[in-house]
Enzyme design. Sequence first.
Site, mmCIF file in Angstrom:
data_model
loop_
_atom_site.group_PDB
_atom_site.id
_atom_site.type_symbol
_atom_site.label_atom_id
_atom_site.label_comp_id
_atom_site.label_asym_id
_atom_site.label_seq_id
_atom_site.Cartn_x
_atom_site.Cartn_y
_atom_site.Cartn_z
ATOM 1 N N GLY A 168 0.859 -1.041 -0.072
ATOM 2 C CA GLY A 168 0.146 0.031 0.136
ATOM 3 C C GLY A 168 1.011 1.264 0.143
ATOM 4 O O GLY A 168 2.081 1.125 0.360
ATOM 5 N N GLN A 200 3.340 9.975 0.890
ATOM 6 C CA GLN A 200 4.590 9.411 0.937
ATOM 7 C C GLN A 200 5.516 9.581 -0.226
ATOM 8 O O GLN A 200 6.601 8.888 -0.177
ATOM 9 C CB GLN A 200 4.242 7.803 1.316
ATOM 10 C CG GLN A 200 3.679 7.565 2.631
ATOM 11 C CD GLN A 200 3.384 6.151 2.870
ATOM 12 O OE1 GLN A 200 2.383 5.675 2.424
ATOM 13 N NE2 GLN A 200 4.149 5.529 3.632
ATOM 14 N N CYS A 255 6.770 0.279 7.720
ATOM 15 C CA CYS A 255 6.195 1.354 6.990
ATOM 16 C C CYS A 255 7.450 1.724 5.960
ATOM 17 O O CYS A 255 8.564 1.766 6.395
ATOM 18 C CB CYS A 255 5.756 2.704 7.922
ATOM 19 S SG CYS A 255 5.396 4.081 6.897
ATOM 20 N N LEU A 256 7.139 2.000 4.812
ATOM 21 C CA LEU A 256 8.129 2.474 3.697
ATOM 22 C C LEU A 256 8.856 3.616 4.198
ATOM 23 O O LEU A 256 10.060 3.801 3.431
ATOM 24 C CB LEU A 256 7.479 2.527 2.344
ATOM 25 C CG LEU A 256 7.038 1.331 1.859
ATOM 26 C CD1 LEU A 256 6.289 1.555 0.311
ATOM 27 C CD2 LEU A 256 7.992 0.206 1.871
ATOM 28 N N HIS A 314 -3.890 1.711 7.560
ATOM 29 C CA HIS A 314 -2.376 2.368 7.762
ATOM 30 C C HIS A 314 -2.440 3.625 6.566
ATOM 31 O O HIS A 314 -1.965 4.615 7.014
ATOM 32 C CB HIS A 314 -1.561 1.315 7.442
ATOM 33 C CG HIS A 314 -0.075 1.578 7.361
ATOM 34 N ND1 HIS A 314 0.633 1.367 8.275
ATOM 35 C CD2 HIS A 314 0.837 2.528 6.669
ATOM 36 C CE1 HIS A 314 1.979 1.738 8.259
ATOM 37 N NE2 HIS A 314 1.841 2.509 7.007
ATOM 38 N N GLU A 315 -2.799 3.313 5.487
ATOM 39 C CA GLU A 315 -2.749 4.572 4.291
ATOM 40 C C GLU A 315 -3.669 5.762 4.648
ATOM 41 O O GLU A 315 -3.152 6.733 4.540
ATOM 42 C CB GLU A 315 -2.965 4.017 3.122
ATOM 43 C CG GLU A 315 -2.210 2.809 2.735
ATOM 44 C CD GLU A 315 -0.852 2.950 2.856
ATOM 45 O OE1 GLU A 315 -0.336 4.186 2.673
ATOM 46 O OE2 GLU A 315 -0.092 1.910 3.025
ATOM 47 N N HIS A 350 -2.204 8.020 7.083
ATOM 48 C CA HIS A 350 -0.864 9.001 6.154
ATOM 49 C C HIS A 350 -1.840 10.208 5.678
ATOM 50 O O HIS A 350 -1.232 11.186 5.751
ATOM 51 C CB HIS A 350 -0.335 8.163 5.078
ATOM 52 C CG HIS A 350 0.584 7.396 5.481
ATOM 53 N ND1 HIS A 350 1.942 8.122 6.013
ATOM 54 C CD2 HIS A 350 1.090 6.090 5.644
ATOM 55 C CE1 HIS A 350 2.933 7.112 6.398
ATOM 56 N NE2 HIS A 350 2.238 5.757 6.012
#
Length: 255
Positions: A118, A123, A166-167, A208-209, A212
């Site tokens: 995702g 991001q 997380c990226l 999660h997204e 953000h």
Amino acid sequence: MAAGLRLHLCPRLRAFADSSRPLFAPHFGALTLPLRRAGPAMPLAARARRSSTAAAPPAEDDDFATAADLRFEPPLEVVKYPDPILRARNKRINTFDDNLRALADEMFDVMYKTDGIGLSAPQVGVNVQLMVFNPAGVKGEGEEIVLVNPAVYKSAKRLLVFEEGCLSFPGIYANVVRPESVKIEAQDVTGAKIKVKLSGLPARVFQHEFDHLLGILFFDRMTMDVLETVREELKISQKIPKSACIPFPSQNISA
């Protein structure tokens, strides 16, 4: 989970990722890009309801993204913490055009290249209300979903704990508590309205997204005990508030 969710999952969560069941009822078609499913379809995890036509664009407003806000230069790269972009306000989108589709395509490319499942627009340095995800985490497999201007209108009372990454925080993984399922409203890449219930891995990826898009990072959701286990890795002890664990709004919690 990565700049979206990273494909580093505990065994129970990986079981969801390995499932080939579609996220949305097939008679509604793809929400964005053509669906790619590995293996035979299994019982639906959620059902989506879409309007037949896109909503008319709202009047210009500071809350909506301008062409400049949506401008990007490929190739995109993942923004790493503590870049302030990750905490900036993300504007709603009311222009559904080729540029938006191109942005979503680029986000999928970044997501796959970084082993994510995702990814949110902030991001990759674009502060707008846009996310992409594919629980399969592999290009050509699973189901690619694009959600624009998402909102949660109901969350399950039952909470589950799973390990997330997380990226934007490479190499950091820790347990995060989230509702088991959520009911959401959003638009797809064409502007068509969507209502859908997500559960299991799709619900976790979405939440999660979605965080953000609100400027919330996954360590904000950790309990203080869990936060202590990654404090040294985060190297942000002076930046973590005393009440680091952000509770879920009570008005959004229901059976």
